[in-house]
Design an enzyme around this catalytic site. Structure first.
Site, PDB file in Angstrom:
ATOM      1  CD  GLN A 146     -12.967  -1.784  -0.944  1.00  0.00           C
ATOM      2  OE1 GLN A 146     -12.198  -1.707   0.005  1.00  0.00           O
ATOM      3  NE2 GLN A 146     -14.201  -2.280  -0.808  1.00  0.00           N
ATOM      4  NE  ARG A 189     -10.308  -5.322   0.328  1.00  0.00           N
ATOM      5  CZ  ARG A 189      -9.550  -4.333   0.803  1.00  0.00           C
ATOM      6  NH1 ARG A 189     -10.104  -3.299   1.380  1.00  0.00           N
ATOM      7  NH2 ARG A 189      -8.229  -4.356   0.655  1.00  0.00           N
ATOM      8  CB  CYS A 247     -13.898   1.330   0.042  1.00  0.00           C
ATOM      9  SG  CYS A 247     -13.533   3.092   0.242  1.00  0.00           S
ATOM     10  CG  ASP A 296     -13.309   6.400  -1.028  1.00  0.00           C
ATOM     11  OD1 ASP A 296     -13.137   6.241   0.202  1.00  0.00           O
ATOM     12  OD2 ASP A 296     -12.359   6.417  -1.841  1.00  0.00           O
ATOM     13  NE  ARG A 331      -3.836   0.583   1.929  1.00  0.00           N
ATOM     14  CZ  ARG A 331      -5.057   0.619   2.466  1.00  0.00           C
ATOM     15  NH1 ARG A 331      -5.270   1.303   3.570  1.00  0.00           N
ATOM     16  NH2 ARG A 331      -6.061  -0.019   1.900  1.00  0.00           N
TER      17      ARG A 331
HETATM   18  N1   CP Z   1     -11.117  -0.235   2.327  1.00  0.00           N
HETATM   19  C1   CP Z   1      -9.853  -0.356   2.767  1.00  0.00           C
HETATM   20  O1   CP Z   1      -8.914  -0.591   1.998  1.00  0.00           O
HETATM   21  O2   CP Z   1      -9.716  -0.222   4.110  1.00  0.00           O
HETATM   22  P1   CP Z   1      -8.334  -0.076   4.914  1.00  0.00           P
HETATM   23  O3   CP Z   1      -7.799   1.291   4.607  1.00  0.00           O
HETATM   24  O4   CP Z   1      -8.746  -0.218   6.364  1.00  0.00           O
HETATM   25  O5   CP Z   1      -7.393  -1.152   4.475  1.00  0.00           O
HETATM   26  N1  NVA Z   2      -9.799   6.774  -1.250  1.00  0.00           N
HETATM   27  C1  NVA Z   2      -9.405   6.293   0.062  1.00  0.00           C
HETATM   28  C2  NVA Z   2      -9.625   4.829   0.157  1.00  0.00           C
HETATM   29  C3  NVA Z   2      -9.244   4.198   1.469  1.00  0.00           C
HETATM   30  C4  NVA Z   2      -9.448   2.720   1.503  1.00  0.00           C
HETATM   31  C5  NVA Z   2      -7.961   6.658   0.305  1.00  0.00           C
HETATM   32  O1  NVA Z   2      -7.153   6.558  -0.624  1.00  0.00           O
HETATM   33  O2  NVA Z   2      -7.622   7.063   1.419  1.00  0.00           O
END
Ligand code: CP
Ligand code: NVA
Length: 319
Positions: free
Chosen positions: A145, A305, A277, A237, A115
């Site tokens: 997601q 998920r 999400c 979101d 991430r």
């Molecule tokens: N939706 C999602 O990716 O949640 P997290 O940020 O908690 O991983």
């Molecule tokens: N759009 C949000 C999604 C989090 C799962 C972000 O990038 O923070």
């Protein structure tokens, strides 16, 4: 029906950086497999431990609850293991190149989930790693997601074609992956954003191409009421994504009128389902009356998920 040959060709030993790399058949096969794995799990199965001896390394440059725990739990449930690494604790936090990190980790683990911020970081990691790399969210895409989102829709509605999803909010990572997923499987999607927050033009162009193949109708608009009209699925979101915290005040103003509330969802179909999400900001992008209301499936969606990613992990990491 699970099409093992398609899954092998497109997933075994491969990266998953965006859903753009996957065919509609593979996406449908992953959804089908996720539903099978979910049933097995509920029946107490260990799935035959298909990933015994496999290790997934997980790098986090941003916070996470769902991605972190569902990937780690998924690996354990499949007989494998996961190592969670916060980038601040790694040498990349002190400037070691991504390319060196990729080469080193390739000697220790069987796959990497990351991430991160810029999508170019995951592309660089994948280029230099000799093991599969999975996108756990970049600023551009959140493919895992979208797989769970599709699974949730399919479980409830039993189909994709003939359905309309309305995404209302920021045209970034989650919206991009949802657009790609819907266009590939033939589900209509209307995306409503404030002016200046529309989806990435290159992604939209690609999505229109997938839609031409599948027959999906894709609409990008600045009108949330038009987008949500007769929608079967309503999706939201956060307005301020991770890494954009300094823009919070500007965004609160820009997104005024894009809150999903009782008045807005009155335009959707009566049996619409609400997805998000998560994490959510109640009374900002969605009211508590909607997200905690009878049409909301956000926790089932979050639960999926686990199953969607287990399907992906088995196919990518299997021998
Ligand atoms: N939706 C999602 O990716 O949640 P997290 O940020 O908690 O991983
Ligand atoms: N759009 C949000 C999604 C989090 C799962 C972000 O990038 O923070």
């Amino acid at each position: 029906m699970i099409q093992t040959n398609v899954l092998d060709t497109e997933l075994k030993g491969k990266d998953l950086l965006t859903l753009m790399d996957l065919s509609p058949n593979t996406i449908q096969a992953l959804v089908d497999k996720a539903i099978v794995l979910k049933k097995e799990k509920l029946a107490g199965s260990d799935h035959g431990k298909p990933l015994a001896g496999k290790i997934l390394g997980m790098i986090f440059e941003k916070s996470s609850t769902r991605t972190r725990v569902s990937f780690e739990a998924g690996m354990l449930q499949l007989g494998g293991q996961a190592i969670v690494m916060n980038s601040k604790d790694l040498q990349i936090g002190r400037g070691e190149p991504i390319s060196d990190t990729a080469k080193v980790l390739s000697h220790y683990v069987d796959g990497i989930m990351i991430r991160t911020f810029s999508h170019s970081i995951i592309e660089e990691l994948a280029e230099h790693a000799s093991i599969p790399v999975i996108n756990g969210l970049t600023d551009l895409a959140h493919p895992c997601q979208a797989l769970a989102d599709l699974q949730t829709v399919f479980e409830v509605k039993g189909k994709f074609t003939g359905l309309k999803i309305a995404y209302i909010g920021d045209g970034n990572n989650v919206a991009h992956s949802l657009m790609v997923a819907c266009a590939k499987v033939g589900m209509d999607i209307s995306v409503a954003t404030p002016q200046g927050y529309e989806p990435d033009a290159a992604i939209t162009e690609a999505v229109l191409g997938y839609a031409a193949e599948s027959g999906a109708n894709v609409v990008i608009t600045n009108d949330p009421v038009a987008a949500i009209k007769d929608a079967d699925v309503v999706y939201s979101d956060v307005w301020t994504s991770m890494g954009q915290e300094e823009e919070n005040e500007i965004r609160l103003k820009a997104f005024n009128g894009f809150q999903i509330n009782d008045a807005l969802v009155a335009n959707a179909k009566p049996d619409y389902i609400f997805l998000h999400c998560l994490p959510a900001h109640r009374e900002e992008e969605v009211t508590a009356s909607v997200i905690d209301g009878p049409n909301s499936l956000v926790f089932e969606q979050a639960g999926n998920r686990l199953h969607a990613q287990k399907a992906l992990l088995v196919e990518i990491l299997k021998n």
